[in-house]
Design a protein around this motif. Structure first.
Motif, PDB file in Angstrom:
ATOM      1  N   TYR B  48     -19.998  36.533 -12.695  1.00  0.00           N
ATOM      2  CA  TYR B  48     -21.063  35.717 -12.922  1.00  0.00           C
ATOM      3  C   TYR B  48     -21.478  36.053 -14.478  1.00  0.00           C
ATOM      4  N   LEU B  49     -21.864  37.509 -14.595  1.00  0.00           N
ATOM      5  CA  LEU B  49     -22.393  37.956 -15.845  1.00  0.00           C
ATOM      6  C   LEU B  49     -21.563  37.682 -17.038  1.00  0.00           C
ATOM      7  N   PHE B  50     -20.279  37.811 -16.784  1.00  0.00           N
ATOM      8  CA  PHE B  50     -19.408  37.758 -18.029  1.00  0.00           C
ATOM      9  C   PHE B  50     -18.568  36.398 -17.907  1.00  0.00           C
ATOM     10  N   ARG B  51     -19.038  35.752 -17.056  1.00  0.00           N
ATOM     11  CA  ARG B  51     -18.525  34.192 -16.870  1.00  0.00           C
ATOM     12  C   ARG B  51     -17.041  34.123 -16.734  1.00  0.00           C
ATOM     13  N   GLU B  52     -16.674  34.789 -15.863  1.00  0.00           N
ATOM     14  CA  GLU B  52     -15.061  34.917 -15.557  1.00  0.00           C
ATOM     15  C   GLU B  52     -14.830  33.822 -14.351  1.00  0.00           C
ATOM     16  N   GLY B  53     -13.680  33.539 -13.827  1.00  0.00           N
ATOM     17  CA  GLY B  53     -13.149  32.870 -13.060  1.00  0.00           C
ATOM     18  C   GLY B  53     -13.820  31.507 -12.607  1.00  0.00           C
ATOM     19  N   ASP B  54     -14.579  31.683 -11.254  1.00  0.00           N
ATOM     20  CA  ASP B  54     -15.418  30.395 -10.803  1.00  0.00           C
ATOM     21  C   ASP B  54     -16.734  30.317 -11.574  1.00  0.00           C
ATOM     22  N   TYR B  55     -17.074  31.420 -12.456  1.00  0.00           N
ATOM     23  CA  TYR B  55     -18.315  31.485 -13.026  1.00  0.00           C
ATOM     24  C   TYR B  55     -18.191  30.862 -14.505  1.00  0.00           C
ATOM     25  N   ALA B  56     -16.982  30.501 -15.092  1.00  0.00           N
ATOM     26  CA  ALA B  56     -16.824  30.211 -16.419  1.00  0.00           C
ATOM     27  C   ALA B  56     -17.819  29.260 -17.152  1.00  0.00           C
ATOM     28  N   VAL B  81     -22.385  48.175 -10.807  1.00  0.00           N
ATOM     29  CA  VAL B  81     -22.572  47.048 -11.537  1.00  0.00           C
ATOM     30  C   VAL B  81     -23.646  47.195 -12.471  1.00  0.00           C
ATOM     31  N   LEU B  82     -24.580  48.252 -12.186  1.00  0.00           N
ATOM     32  CA  LEU B  82     -25.622  48.662 -13.132  1.00  0.00           C
ATOM     33  C   LEU B  82     -25.105  49.436 -14.353  1.00  0.00           C
ATOM     34  N   LYS B  83     -24.069  50.297 -13.945  1.00  0.00           N
ATOM     35  CA  LYS B  83     -23.524  51.285 -14.830  1.00  0.00           C
ATOM     36  C   LYS B  83     -23.008  50.110 -15.947  1.00  0.00           C
ATOM     37  N   ILE B  84     -22.091  49.458 -15.719  1.00  0.00           N
ATOM     38  CA  ILE B  84     -21.308  48.188 -16.520  1.00  0.00           C
ATOM     39  C   ILE B  84     -22.400  47.610 -17.490  1.00  0.00           C
ATOM     40  N   LEU B  85     -23.409  46.980 -16.506  1.00  0.00           N
ATOM     41  CA  LEU B  85     -24.384  46.349 -16.990  1.00  0.00           C
ATOM     42  C   LEU B  85     -24.888  46.929 -18.250  1.00  0.00           C
ATOM     43  N   LYS B  86     -25.578  48.120 -18.052  1.00  0.00           N
ATOM     44  CA  LYS B  86     -26.413  48.758 -19.012  1.00  0.00           C
ATOM     45  C   LYS B  86     -25.807  49.433 -19.947  1.00  0.00           C
ATOM     46  N   CYS B  87     -24.547  50.001 -19.671  1.00  0.00           N
ATOM     47  CA  CYS B  87     -23.813  51.102 -20.554  1.00  0.00           C
ATOM     48  C   CYS B  87     -22.744  50.766 -21.283  1.00  0.00           C
ATOM     49  N   SER B  88     -21.978  49.535 -20.791  1.00  0.00           N
ATOM     50  CA  SER B  88     -20.811  49.176 -21.240  1.00  0.00           C
ATOM     51  C   SER B  88     -20.840  48.493 -22.663  1.00  0.00           C
ATOM     52  N   ASP B  89     -19.833  48.615 -23.526  1.00  0.00           N
ATOM     53  CA  ASP B  89     -19.998  47.913 -24.846  1.00  0.00           C
ATOM     54  C   ASP B  89     -19.783  46.492 -24.629  1.00  0.00           C
ATOM     55  N   GLU B  90     -18.898  46.294 -23.738  1.00  0.00           N
ATOM     56  CA  GLU B  90     -18.759  44.527 -23.385  1.00  0.00           C
ATOM     57  C   GLU B  90     -20.019  43.923 -22.948  1.00  0.00           C
ATOM     58  N   ALA B  91     -20.832  44.879 -22.230  1.00  0.00           N
ATOM     59  CA  ALA B  91     -22.220  43.876 -21.658  1.00  0.00           C
ATOM     60  C   ALA B  91     -23.054  44.085 -23.000  1.00  0.00           C
ATOM     61  N   LYS B  92     -22.907  45.183 -23.672  1.00  0.00           N
ATOM     62  CA  LYS B  92     -23.889  45.139 -24.958  1.00  0.00           C
ATOM     63  C   LYS B  92     -23.409  43.887 -25.919  1.00  0.00           C
ATOM     64  N   ALA B  93     -22.143  43.537 -26.082  1.00  0.00           N
ATOM     65  CA  ALA B  93     -21.890  42.654 -26.849  1.00  0.00           C
ATOM     66  C   ALA B  93     -22.412  41.306 -26.673  1.00  0.00           C
ATOM     67  N   LEU B  94     -22.896  41.227 -25.229  1.00  0.00           N
ATOM     68  CA  LEU B  94     -23.203  39.860 -24.774  1.00  0.00           C
ATOM     69  C   LEU B  94     -24.811  39.979 -24.388  1.00  0.00           C
ATOM     70  N   ASP B  95     -25.332  40.927 -25.142  1.00  0.00           N
ATOM     71  CA  ASP B  95     -26.734  41.438 -24.698  1.00  0.00           C
ATOM     72  C   ASP B  95     -27.134  41.301 -23.199  1.00  0.00           C
ATOM     73  N   LEU B  96     -26.062  41.624 -22.512  1.00  0.00           N
ATOM     74  CA  LEU B  96     -26.467  41.823 -20.992  1.00  0.00           C
ATOM     75  C   LEU B  96     -27.449  42.793 -20.641  1.00  0.00           C
ATOM     76  N   HIS B  97     -27.205  44.045 -21.424  1.00  0.00           N
ATOM     77  CA  HIS B  97     -27.876  45.347 -20.734  1.00  0.00           C
ATOM     78  C   HIS B  97     -29.335  45.118 -21.369  1.00  0.00           C
ATOM     79  N   LYS B  98     -29.794  43.872 -21.642  1.00  0.00           N
ATOM     80  CA  LYS B  98     -31.351  43.773 -21.916  1.00  0.00           C
ATOM     81  C   LYS B  98     -32.095  42.918 -20.920  1.00  0.00           C
ATOM     82  N   ILE B  99     -31.054  42.509 -19.902  1.00  0.00           N
ATOM     83  CA  ILE B  99     -31.755  42.037 -18.780  1.00  0.00           C
ATOM     84  C   ILE B  99     -32.387  42.826 -17.873  1.00  0.00           C
TER      85      ILE B  99
END
Lengths: 515, 156
Positions: B48-56, B81-99
């Motif tokens: 959902y958060l990375f807009r993959e598959g059904d959530y594109a 989920v939390l770790k990926i969201l708050k700590c991964s570069d991918e999440a940071k690139a999409l500003d997801l870590h600020k949610i």
């Protein structure tokens, strides 16, 4: 009488006179001609010390080396070398010589450097006397030392000693160390060395330290750390390449007037292994209680929360929502009951029905397929049964095991058009494997271990308590067998090799008839 | 209270128990049902958060203003989920870590709490056992995270 004797004296030869002298004094004499490497022995020496060997041998230097107690070699060699190098003109040493296999004699020797004629003759003369007669302090000290060594030798702790000036070379070990390092039954070409503790003498001890720990070990011998007597952990390697966990304590003390390093080695391999196993069991238990408490709490939370909703809805006379919530509560209660029943069954495995008998897995599978026929029919799955062995096992557990694995295979077929389950056996790498394989949805690598944990479920859409595979695992464990899951290999009914294969490898001892 | 536009507030609920989803859904009062998005597994949450598959399609998966996250999930658990969201570069690139991420769980073990805070959770709440408490809890969440709290995406 006296006059008769006096008459005889002038007729004595020099040699005879000397011989009388030895006998009266109770002293033996050895003259070692270093130029010719030959020994002359006073003839009384075998009477004095009661040697039974061939007197011819006494003239051979090697013979003397051979009968001197190994623990005294250092002393004797040191004295001789000091005399040879003229560091001193005479020296007094106490050592033991072997009378028979296990009888030693304490000897006090006074060793002198005698140079009759410089550069041509160079002799060492030793006078030997049995020291018991002297009742000297030497003997007391030696006996004391001996008792002390015996004590060290019977200690369960391995000990070795090196000299500070040459800290890698072993000068002494006790039997225990030889046993720990597995050198106690090595045949030694030097037949003089019979006792274990002499085998490692003059060896470099670092050959027994595991390569990765060598540097650390050598660092401990640095002056800076030598006064640190705390216990260190270290890995050692035995003669037959077994790796040991040991605790080592290093102490600086002296050894025959030289500064020496004492190493005390305790083999803790078994203890460490047990500690690790205990830690693992505790971890398992922790995971178990965690999932149990979480999974029991979840339906309980539902029940309590929706009971509150029911009250509200009955007050508001909202019968539609009332019925819906009542159903939620009923489902949650049913689920709770299933979880508790599953837990109870899990706890019974290994406690009840433990009698092992001859079980034909072929019969077990055919009976299970009968009782699961309804479920199999509904799933449209084709079942292929291959050859299965007869083994020694707990019958009811084998039924449970096959039931769980077959159910599991049938359940997770996904949208496969031709769902197929194959049950069979294979002998691979000396392992006797019974397998249940399917062409269903399969299991991702990172879940391949988790699926055997109690209450673990990978698919919220498929009904189940998550006890089945935990139960299978527990049954297999109580049969000293192994259970794991791997990807299904390609087959005619499964050309893409999709789905999971659950494998049980039974111990060879439990196989009665492999077919 | 801040003047946050509640009409645009999206909540992503990651919860595998249908009954617990229902409890939160009933007590949350958002102007539009479509503002509450529910997924029942960590893997789906990440899709959902990375807009993959059904959530594109971003229409289906609008970036949430708040994530309510359970820990014990089926395939990928909440901590992951939390770790990926708050700590991964991918999440940071999409500003997801600020949610802001609020954990709502039945687990009160030290391990879960420590892991959550180590991975920069914004709040850690325990699931209540009584209907009344659910009501209170969800109301508090709404008041605080959709009222007082300002996050980067809010324009006041």
């Amino acid at each position: 009488m006296l006059s008769n004797h006096r008459d005889d004296i002038p007729n004595l030869s020099d040699a005879e006179a000397l011989s009388f002298l030895y006998q009266i004094a109770g002293v033996g004499l050895i003259v070692w001609n270093l130029k010719q490497e030959s020994l002359s022995i006073s003839p009384n020496i075998w009477d004095l010390f009661g040697f039974r060997a061939d007197p011819e041998e006494y003239h051979d230097v090697n013979f003397w080396q051979g009968i001197i107690h190994v623990d005294d070699w250092t002393n004797v060699n040191q004295a001789i070398s000091d005399i040879k190098l003229r560091k001193t003109l005479s020296k007094e040493i106490v050592f033991r010589i072997k009378k028979s296999e296990d009888d030693f004699l304490w000897i006090l020797a006074r060793v002198h450097n005698v140079e009759y004629n410089q550069n041509t003759t160079f002799k060492i003369v030793a006078s030997l006397i049995e020291v018991d007669r002297l009742n000297s302090d030497h003997v007391e000290a030696k006996l004391h030392w001996d008792r002390y060594r015996n004590l060290i030798n019977s200690s369960p702790i391995g000990v070795f000693v090196t000299l500070r000036e040459n800290p890698k070379t072993i000068i002494y070990t006790n039997d225990t160390l030889a046993e720990i390092l597995g050198v106690d039954d090595i045949e030694n070409e030097d037949s003089k060395i019979l006792e274990k503790r002499y085998i490692l003498r003059d060896h470099d001890f670092t050959q027994f330290i595991l390569e990765t720990d060598k540097k650390r070990m050598l660092a401990l011998l640095n002056d800076k750390y030598l006064n640190d007597t705390s216990v260190k952990e270290l890995k050692m390697i035995t003669q037959d390449s077994k790796i040991l966990d040991v605790e080592v304590k290093i102490i600086v003390s002296d050894w025959e007037e030289k500064e020496a390093i004492y190493f005390f080695i305790q083999d803790v391999t078994q203890r460490k292994l047990e500690r690790d196993q205990l830690a693992m069991a505790n971890e398992d238990l922790e995971r178990f209680t965690y999932s149990v408490s979480h999974d029991l709490k979840t339906p309980l939370t539902t029940i309590r929360s929706f009971l509150g909703e029911l009250q509200k809805e009955s007050r508001e006379r909202n019968s539609e929502l009332f019925i819906e919530d009542l159903n939620r509560i009923t489902r949650a209660a049913g689920r709770l009951e299933k979880l508790v029943a599953g837990l109870l069954e899990l706890s019974r495995i290994g406690r009840f029905h433990t009698e092992k008998e001859t079980v034909s897995l072929e019969n077990v599978v055919s009976k299970q397929l009968e009782s699961l026929s309804e479920m199999v029919k509904n799933s449209n799955a084709a079942i292929i049964v291959g050859k299965l062995p007869t083994i020694k096992a707990v019958r009811v557990r084998m039924h449970q095991l096959m039931q769980n694995l077959i159910q599991n295979a049938v359940k997770f077929m996904g949208d496969e058009k031709k769902p197929t389950v194959e049950i069979g056996s294979i002998k691979k790498n000396d392992m006797y494997i019974v397998f249940v394989r399917d062409n269903g949805i399969g299991i991702e690598d990172n879940h391949k271990e988790r699926i055997f944990e109690v209450f673990s479920r990978l698919n919220p859409k498929i009904d189940g308590t998550g006890v089945g595979l935990a139960e299978a695992k527990r049954i297999v464990e109580t049969h000293d067998a192994n259970l794991w899951v791997e990807e299904s290999p390609p087959r005619s009914w499964n050309p893409k090799g999709k789905g999971s294969t659950f494998c049980i490898s039974f111990p060879e001892s439990s196989i009665i008839n492999w077919r | 209270m801040n003047n946050i536009n509640i009409e645009e507030f999206i909540v992503l609920l990651v919860e595998d128990e249908a009954d617990h989803q229902e409890m939160i859904r009933r007590n949350l009062s958002l102007p539009n049902d479509q503002q509450l998005k529910i997924v029942d597994d960590g893997e789906d949450a990440l899709s959902y958060l990375f807009r993959e598959g059904d959530y594109a399609n971003p229409e289906i998966s609008p970036t949430p203003s708040l994530i309510l996250l359970d820990i014990n999930l089926i395939r990928v658990n909440g901590t992951e989920v939390l770790k990926i969201l708050k700590c991964s570069d991918e999440a940071k690139a999409l500003d997801l870590h600020k949610i802001p991420v609020v954990i709502v769980t039945t687990s009160s073990t030290d391990k879960d709490k420590i892991e959550a805070y180590d991975n920069y959770v914004n709040s850690y709440l325990l699931k209540p056992g009584e209907a009344e408490d659910w009501k209170k809890l969800v109301k508090e969440i709404q008041q605080y995270w959709m009222g007082f709290n300002l996050s980067t995406s809010h324009n006041v």
